[in-house]
Design an enzyme around this catalytic site. Structure first.
Site: not given
Ligand code: SDX
Length: 428
Positions: A307, A364
């Site tokens: 998140h 989710d």
């Molecule tokens: C919602 O914003 C809100 O409030 C949203 C929400 C709402 O109520 O409106 O809460 C609803 O959208 C919840 C999120 C639903 N999405 C998912 O479940 C999709 C999977 N999650 C991700 O794609 C990710 O965690 C996000 C998009 C939710 C957040 O991404 P960020 O904050 O941009 O973080 P990032 O992509 O920069 O990740 C930081 C690190 C990275 O690794 P490094 O490059 O540092 O090595 O964490 C890793 C990412 O690769 N990472 C994950 C991951 N989420 C982050 N690795 C594997 N699986 C994941 N799910």
């Protein structure tokens, strides 16, 4: 703490005021940055460190796992309030009195009919159309049937628009589902409660009486409350910036629905179920999917995990996980998917990659398991998210307009070609 921040650029110091919120959050007010520095701006892809506005609607603390709507904790609201009460709270700022609540619901019921011509737009879609695309189109189309744009200076006009969309949106949601199932559209019943009516419009089959199941009513009411708002998330920010051009409420909501559809945002609840189904088909091999999620060369992410703000448990995920056990138990549904989800959660919470990045289950991760047990098709899960988020979107659109916020227009840093002369075709 001093009430200014100093920035030094090429030996010259600039002071900017600090803004502090009621929960002691602090921001540097850079509204005068470009003008006072001769053009210097900030840059922050994804706005990870940038506030777009001041807001009084929702507070969340990602480190402590706190979520409050207008000061009330999500735990209390999920347990003690119903969805319409929470919608009123988010939009108008306080919990309604009994009289206000009854009037609100009656005014919504009076609007819970959609122009029959919307039928023709719905009929034009192929059955294969994704429900989120249908819902976004139908919501934008509502403007054609309710052309008068909202006069935000008139409380009465604003109230009328709020009850209009809260009345009509559930009909569009139900019709979107029935389009896919091939069932004739259902027009609801004014004698039912808000959530009861949604379930009837979604599930009643023409040749049977529809019997309400209180387990489903309570489960859906709670899920809608848990999804009702979440401060400046992607779709809410989309609603705010669309509305900042003074585009109408319905089309701003349609833009928010489109943003929510993305699998990194609200579309994740559908993606979670597809991922869990794939793991089940793979014989429950969670290790393979954990490895894929950690592999930088693999675009796969563990859907429902991570998140932007919560670097601790998403408080909504905790409540939904508990509700999933209760609802499936009450319904007598044995779903191996729930076991796979719990196993995946346990593994991820013990895995250094996830621990280091503070990746926890989000809203989710478990919600789709309840929707599935309720008989809602997987591609309708994000539509259910939109149904819950509607009052939050409305509240933010109204707040942005009442605060007379300027049109949203970010700057950029240009990295393209510098000036060059046109080259005639024959010389290229
Ligand atoms: C919602 O914003 C809100 O409030 C949203 C929400 C709402 O109520 O409106 O809460 C609803 O959208 C919840 C999120 C639903 N999405 C998912 O479940 C999709 C999977 N999650 C991700 O794609 C990710 O965690 C996000 C998009 C939710 C957040 O991404 P960020 O904050 O941009 O973080 P990032 O992509 O920069 O990740 C930081 C690190 C990275 O690794 P490094 O490059 O540092 O090595 O964490 C890793 C990412 O690769 N990472 C994950 C991951 N989420 C982050 N690795 C594997 N699986 C994941 N799910």
């Amino acid at each position: 703490m001093a009430n200014t921040a100093s920035i030094e650029i090429e030996g010259k110091k600039y002071d900017f005021p600090l803004v502090k919120g009621t929960e002691n959050e602090v921001a540097i007010d850079i509204t005068k940055l470009r003008g006072s520095t001769g053009g210097v701006i900030t840059i922050d892809p994804g706005y990870k460190n940038t506030g777009s506005c001041e807001s009084a609607i929702t507070f969340l603390d990602g480190e402590k796992g706190i979520l409050r709507y207008r000061g009330y904790s999500i735990e209390e609201l999920a347990e003690k309030a119903d969805f319409l009460e929470v919608a009123y709270l988010l939009i108008f700022g306080d919990l309604p009195t009994k009289e206000q609540s009854e009037k609100f619901h009656n005014d919504i019921k009076a609007e819970a009919v959609v122009d029959e011509d919307v039928h023709k737009i719905l009929d034009a879609f192929p059955k294969s159309a994704h429900p989120m695309g249908v819902l976004s189109s139908l919501t934008a189309a509502l403007t054609a049937f309710n052309p008068s744009s909202v006069d935000v200076s008139s409380e009465e006009d604003m109230y009328k628009s709020v009850v209009r969309i809260l009345g009509k949106f559930p009909v569009l949601v139900a019709w979107t589902m029935r389009k896919k199932s091939g069932l004739p559209l259902d027009y609801g019943n004014k004698n039912l409660g808000y959530v009861e009516n949604i379930l009837k419009m979604m599930f009643k089959v023409p040749n049977e009486e529809y019997t309400q199941n209180p387990i489903l009513v309570n489960a859906l009411d709670k899920l809608l409350i848990l999804h009702a708002d979440h401060e400046q998330n992607c779709s809410t920010s989309t609603v705010r910036i669309t509305g900042s051009s003074h585009a109408g409420l319905f089309v701003s909501l349609a833009a928010g629905i489109s943003a929510l559809w993305g699998p990194l945002h609200g579309g994740a609840n559908q993606a979670v179920l597809e991922m869990l189904e794939a793991i089940k088909t793979d014989g429950g091999d969670t290790k393979k999917y954990m490895a894929k999620a950690k592999d930088k060369n693999d675009p796969f992410r563990l859907m429902g995990f991570g998140h932007r703000v919560y670097k601790n448990f998403d408080p909504r995920a905790k409540i939904i996980k508990k509700a999933a056990d209760e609802v499936l138990g009450d319904l007598g549904v044995e779903d191996p998917i729930l076991g796979i989800a719990k196993g995946l959660e346990k593994e991820a919470l013990e895995d250094q990659y996830f621990v280091d990045r503070k990746l926890y289950p989000n809203v989710d991760f478990y919600s789709g398991i309840i929707y599935r047990a309720m008989g809602i098709p997987t591609d309708m899960f994000t539509v259910m998210f939109a149904l819950g988020r509607l009052p939050g979107w409305i509240a933010h659109w109204r707040e942005m307009r009442l605060r007379k916020e300027p049109i949203g227009r970010p700057r950029q840093i240009y990295i393209g070609a510098t000036e060059r002369k046109f080259v005639p075709m024959e010389e290229r």
